[in-house]
Design a protein around this motif. Structure first.
Motif, PDB file in Angstrom:
ATOM      1  N   GLU A   1      18.042  47.047 -16.768  1.00 49.69           N
ATOM      2  CA  GLU A   1      17.565  48.414 -16.902  1.00 49.69           C
ATOM      3  C   GLU A   1      18.005  49.025 -18.223  1.00 49.69           C
ATOM      4  N   VAL A   2      19.218  48.688 -18.668  1.00 48.26           N
ATOM      5  CA  VAL A   2      19.703  49.229 -19.935  1.00 48.26           C
ATOM      6  C   VAL A   2      18.874  48.697 -21.094  1.00 48.26           C
ATOM      7  N   GLN A   3      18.433  47.453 -21.005  1.00 51.62           N
ATOM      8  CA  GLN A   3      17.673  46.848 -22.094  1.00 51.62           C
ATOM      9  C   GLN A   3      16.320  47.521 -22.302  1.00 51.62           C
ATOM     10  N   VAL A   4      15.773  48.179 -21.295  1.00 45.47           N
ATOM     11  CA  VAL A   4      14.450  48.805 -21.418  1.00 45.47           C
ATOM     12  C   VAL A   4      14.537  50.288 -21.728  1.00 45.47           C
ATOM     13  N   ASP A   5      15.715  50.824 -21.940  1.00 44.10           N
ATOM     14  CA  ASP A   5      15.850  52.246 -22.262  1.00 44.10           C
ATOM     15  C   ASP A   5      15.053  52.594 -23.519  1.00 44.10           C
ATOM     16  N   HIS A   6      14.390  53.747 -23.468  1.00 42.97           N
ATOM     17  CA  HIS A   6      13.581  54.278 -24.571  1.00 42.97           C
ATOM     18  C   HIS A   6      12.341  53.419 -24.859  1.00 42.97           C
ATOM     19  N   ARG A   7      12.001  52.510 -23.981  1.00 48.79           N
ATOM     20  CA  ARG A   7      10.822  51.673 -24.159  1.00 48.79           C
ATOM     21  C   ARG A   7       9.788  52.012 -23.094  1.00 48.79           C
ATOM     22  N   PRO A   8       8.520  51.603 -23.282  1.00 50.39           N
ATOM     23  CA  PRO A   8       7.509  51.902 -22.246  1.00 50.39           C
ATOM     24  C   PRO A   8       7.868  51.335 -20.888  1.00 50.39           C
ATOM     25  N   GLU A   9       8.596  50.200 -20.854  1.00 50.44           N
ATOM     26  CA  GLU A   9       8.969  49.604 -19.568  1.00 50.44           C
ATOM     27  C   GLU A   9       9.925  50.467 -18.764  1.00 50.44           C
ATOM     28  N   SER A  10      10.500  51.489 -19.391  1.00 48.97           N
ATOM     29  CA  SER A  10      11.420  52.369 -18.666  1.00 48.97           C
ATOM     30  C   SER A  10      10.703  53.468 -17.905  1.00 48.97           C
TER      31      SER A  10
ATOM     32  N   ALA B   1       1.382  56.652 -23.883  1.00 48.51           N
ATOM     33  CA  ALA B   1       0.511  55.552 -23.478  1.00 48.51           C
ATOM     34  C   ALA B   1       0.984  54.893 -22.193  1.00 48.51           C
ATOM     35  N   ALA B   2       2.273  54.967 -21.907  1.00 51.19           N
ATOM     36  CA  ALA B   2       2.805  54.363 -20.683  1.00 51.19           C
ATOM     37  C   ALA B   2       2.285  55.046 -19.429  1.00 51.19           C
ATOM     38  N   PHE B   3       1.720  56.248 -19.537  1.00 53.50           N
ATOM     39  CA  PHE B   3       1.187  56.943 -18.363  1.00 53.50           C
ATOM     40  C   PHE B   3      -0.057  56.267 -17.803  1.00 53.50           C
ATOM     41  N   ASN B   4      -0.609  55.289 -18.505  1.00 55.37           N
ATOM     42  CA  ASN B   4      -1.755  54.546 -17.988  1.00 55.37           C
ATOM     43  C   ASN B   4      -1.346  53.462 -17.006  1.00 55.37           C
ATOM     44  N   THR B   5      -0.076  53.391 -16.675  1.00 50.82           N
ATOM     45  CA  THR B   5       0.383  52.451 -15.659  1.00 50.82           C
ATOM     46  C   THR B   5      -0.143  52.847 -14.291  1.00 50.82           C
TER      47      THR B   5
ATOM     48  N   PRO C   1       7.678  50.686 -12.170  1.00 55.08           N
ATOM     49  CA  PRO C   1       6.568  49.744 -11.942  1.00 55.08           C
ATOM     50  C   PRO C   1       6.435  48.683 -13.015  1.00 55.08           C
ATOM     51  N   LEU C   2       6.605  49.058 -14.281  1.00 61.25           N
ATOM     52  CA  LEU C   2       6.463  48.067 -15.346  1.00 61.25           C
ATOM     53  C   LEU C   2       7.593  47.056 -15.321  1.00 61.25           C
ATOM     54  N   LEU C   3       8.809  47.510 -15.033  1.00 60.45           N
ATOM     55  CA  LEU C   3       9.945  46.594 -14.950  1.00 60.45           C
ATOM     56  C   LEU C   3       9.814  45.684 -13.737  1.00 60.45           C
TER      57      LEU C   3
END
Length: 545
Positions: free
Chosen positions: A373-382, A490-494, A297-299
């Protein structure tokens, strides 16, 4: 020629005792007679070795500054002397175990006035929104520490009768409506596995805290299989409770990622959901291989925002082109990107160079398509979101997933941590650590008593709301809370789904307070951030994320 006082140093170099005496002087005084004359460095004569060779790491001017203005008074409480509105740095600094990180150390030329203004600046405290609300938004991140502060004492939390504690625990285990003060049930949660000598939360990035602890299963494969078998039973039990709407939500905290399972009716979704964060391309590819449908969803939101901005920019350029003399025509179509490449190289044949140019292989094309998709690995956008029946496929996938358990390091062979607000098979009841501390805070006209209640996590979403329900009437509608979230959660608030009007949360037997259920059923609004400051005044909330 006189010999310099401190050869090899800058002209204004001072010994450590002299520097300490300088910083202890009173603000506003031009000089400190307590500093002896021999402590001040005499200026080096011209041509001497000290004048030619200056310390490159020292300040350009080591002489003490003169107080240009009178010291500014600290931020005072509003009219009425309510100390709960004062900045939190004034409260109980020696009693806090985790002090906030200070700013950069000032230069040696800074006097005590500048140092005091830097450390006690009111800008260090985030300002809460000015619009009060009757309820604060649901926060699905896990808090590691919560510090409540109030002008009223927390005497109700200091001493609890044994009978009241026993009744509160019994009602919590039976998921029954409490007839006692909810202070006992607000601090209870369920955990698996339970190892008293080993911290089991947080798990992500916790190798340092677990290093040196006794781990008898690290080299014993048979013991690892037993632990994993018991964990699978507990995990399956939690999922069945969630499907039956007897458990509102639970967390799976692994060494590489965390998973939040939510029952239907929570977070504005009419079906069960599961959120995973952070993820990698390898994990997402393994989920696709197992037939698990999911979304990012974030991506997707970021791509939609960029596409909208691109279209608006293109419309602007088209309007400017129509009004100018440029011969370039805009077709109104977005520019092609690498993601639109479908592997068709017919244009090489049209140019007559099909056999001279080497075509990229299928793997290269696929990697180019997945570069975002690779650029967002280990980030909240993943963050990965799974809905409906795919959550059951995710259950089976996680039980057999090899990357779920670390194979090396302090967490090797240890199953993930399960956190739940209700009892489940193999779960162990745990109590949050809470303590009360009293102190004094600066207010207009002097000092007043200030009281604090510190709660150490994992503080789950229902526990935070339950504590506010207790503190509201107990503290006469006035308190402030400083929240320390576990950042990866914190990403669970998406938002898991678009807002729906016909979502029914039928979870009366899950043991949570009806007001807590109403809050958790609302669609999340914090995005990938979490609450940092929560304040109640006159029984209304303001907050800062």
């Amino acid at each position: 020629m006189a010999e310099p006082a401190e050869p090899g140093h800058s002209p204004g170099f001072k010994k450590p005792p002299a520097l300490l005496r300088l910083k202890r002087k009173r603000p506003g005084r031009r000089s400190d007679p307590a500093v002896p004359a021999e402590a001040a460095a005499a200026p080096a004569p011209r041509g001497s070795a000290a004048a030619r060779r200056r310390n490159p790491f020292s300040s350009l001017d080591n002489a003490p500054r003169r107080a240009a203005a009178a010291p500014q008074p600290p931020a005072a409480a509003p009219a009425g002397g309510d100390p709960s509105a004062a900045p939190f740095w004034q409260f109980l600094e020696p009693a806090c175990e985790e002090k906030p990180l200070g700013r950069e150390e000032p230069a040696e030329s800074s006097d005590i006035l500048a140092l005091s203004q830097d450390l006690h600046s009111p800008l260090a405290v985030p300002k809460a929104p000015s619009s009060p609300r009757q309820e604060f938004p649901a926060d699905w991140s896990i808090k590691t520490r919560v510090l409540f502060m109030s002008s009223q004492p927390f005497t109700w939390a200091e001493h609890l009768k044994g009978q009241e504690e026993a009744q509160g625990i019994a009602q919590h285990c039976r998921a029954a409506e409490t007839t006692l003060p909810r202070s006992v049930q607000s601090l209870l949660y369920w955990l698996h596995p339970s190892l008293s000598w080993l911290p089991l939360f947080p798990r992500l990035g916790a190798d340092r805290s677990m290093a040196g602890k006794a781990c008898p299963w690290a080299q014993d494969e048979a013991l690892q299989q037993v632990l994993m078998s018991d964990w699978s039973v507990s995990f399956t039990s939690l999922y069945q409770l969630l499907r039956a709407r007897l458990c509102p939500y639970f967390y799976v905290c692994a060494a590489q990622f965390s998973v939040l399972f939510r029952a239907a009716g929570l977070a504005g979704s009419a079906e069960p959901t599961a959120a995973i964060a952070p993820t990698t391309r390898g994990l997402r590819q393994a989920m696709r291989t197992e037939g698990i449908e999911f979304s990012l969803p974030l991506l997707e939101e970021s791509r939609a925002r960029k596409q909208k901005n691109s279209e608006e920019s293109l419309d602007t350029e088209t309007a400017e082109g129509l009004g100018g003399s440029s011969g370039v025509e805009h077709s109104g179509e977005p520019a092609p990107s690498d993601d639109d490449d479908d592997g068709n190289f017919s244009w090489l044949e049209e140019m007559g160079v099909q056999g001279k140019v080497k075509k990229p292989d299928t793997i290269s094309i696929q990697l180019r398509k997945e570069k975002h998709e690779v650029q967002v690995d280990h980030r909240p956008e993943s963050l990965v979101l799974v809905r409906g029946s795919n959550t059951f496929r995710l259950l089976n996938f996680l039980i057999s997933c090899r990357s779920l358990v670390a194979v090396a390091g302090p967490q090797a062979g240890l199953p993930p941590t399960l956190l739940s607000p209700v009892a489940f098979r193999g779960g162990t009841m745990q109590t949050l650590k809470a303590r009360t501390v009293s102190g004094r805070a600066r207010v207009q006209g002097g000092f007043e008593d200030v009281f604090s209640l510190e709660v150490l996590g994992p503080v789950l979403p229902h526990a935070l709301h339950a504590l506010t329900l207790v503190l509201g009437p107990a503290q006469r509608g006035s308190f402030r809370a400083l929240l320390s979230p576990h950042e990866p959660s914190a990403a669970f608030n998406t938002r898991p789904a678009p807002p729906q009007e016909d979502v029914q949360q039928d979870l009366p037997a899950c043991g949570l307070h009806p007001k807590t259920l109403d809050q958790l059923s609302q669609c999340p609004t914090l995005g990938k951030s979490s609450l940092r400051l929560l304040e109640m005044k006159d029984y209304t909330y303001t907050w800062k994320a």
